[in-house]
Write a protein that holds these residues in place. Structure first.
Motif: not given
Length: 183
Positions: A23-25, A36-43, A57-71
Motif C-alpha cells: 500500500k505504501a509503495y 494522484s488524479d488517477y489513483v484516489s485510495q489504496v486500502l 487487552k491488546i487491540s490489533k489491526e488484522k488484515v482480513y483479506f491476506p494477500g489483497y490490497v484494494m485500489v
C-alpha cells in the motif's frame, strides 16, 4: 477531465504479509509520478482484533483479506503497468492472462468497506437465524470446514462466538453470521 472521475475499485494481489508495505509503495510511487488524479485510495481491509496478553487487552489491526490490497483508480494508460511493477505486487485480481483488470462490483466494494446495504440489515435483524448451543459449520475463513457450537450471539454486530475443536482443543472463534451455516 471527466475520464479521471470514473474510478473503480480493483483488487491487487500482493505478497501475503506485506499488504501495508505494498500500500505504501503504491501511494509513494503514484504521488512521485504525479498520478494522484488517477489513483484516489489504496486500502488494506483490516479489522480490529482484541487479544489478551498477560492479562492486558491488546487491540490489533488484522488484515482480513491476506494477500489483497484494494485500489480505487482509473486504470488508464500506464497506471496498471505502474502498479504491477511495484515491489510485492503479484498482479490484479480477475485479470485474464494479458487481459484487463476486472473492477469490483459496487456490492462487493460496499461489503469490503463495511457499508452493508441498509435493506439487508433491517431484513436480517428481525430473525437471528441461530440459537445458543446449536452446531454450525464454518463456511468461510481459515477454519472453513470445521464444525462448532454456538456459545454467544451478538445481535448488533451480527457475530457469533463459536467453540471449535482444533487439534483436540476447544478454541473460541468470533465469526460473522455470513461465515457459518447450520449443520
Amino acid at each position: 477531465m471527466s475520464e479521471v472521475s470514473t474510478k473503480k475499485w480493483y483488487v491487487v494481489r500482493a505478497v501475503s504479509g506485506q499488504e501495508n508495505k505494498v500500500k505504501a509503495y503504491i501511494e509513494t510511487e503514484i504521488s512521485r509520478l504525479g498520478m494522484s488524479d488517477y489513483v484516489s485510495q489504496v486500502l488494506v481491509p483490516t479489522e480490529k482484533v482484541v487479544q489478551v496478553r498477560d492479562g492486558k487487552k491488546i487491540s490489533k489491526e488484522k488484515v482480513y483479506f491476506p494477500g489483497y490490497v484494494m485500489v480505487e483508480a482509473n486504470l488508464m494508460g500506464e497506471i496498471p503497468h505502474i502498479i504491477k511493477s511495484i515491489t510485492g505486487v503479484i498482479g490484479f485480481l480477475g485479470e485474464v492472462k494479458g487481459g484487463n483488470p476486472v473492477p469490483l462490483r459496487t456490492s462487493e466494494v460496499n461489503r469490503m468497506l463495511g457499508k452493508v446495504d441498509e435493506l439487508s440489515i433491517t431484513a436480517d435483524n428481525q430473525n437471528i437465524p441461530f440459537n445458543i448451543g446449536e452446531t454450525i459449520k464454518v463456511i468461510d475463513g481459515p477454519f472453513n470446514g470445521f464444525n462448532g457450537t454456538i456459545e454467544k450471539i451478538n445481535e448488533e454486530k451480527r457475530k457469533l462466538e463459536v467453540m471449535v475443536k482444533i487439534f483436540g482443543r476447544k478454541t473460541p472463534l468470533e465469526l460473522s453470521f455470513m461465515q457459518v451455516e447450520k449443520v
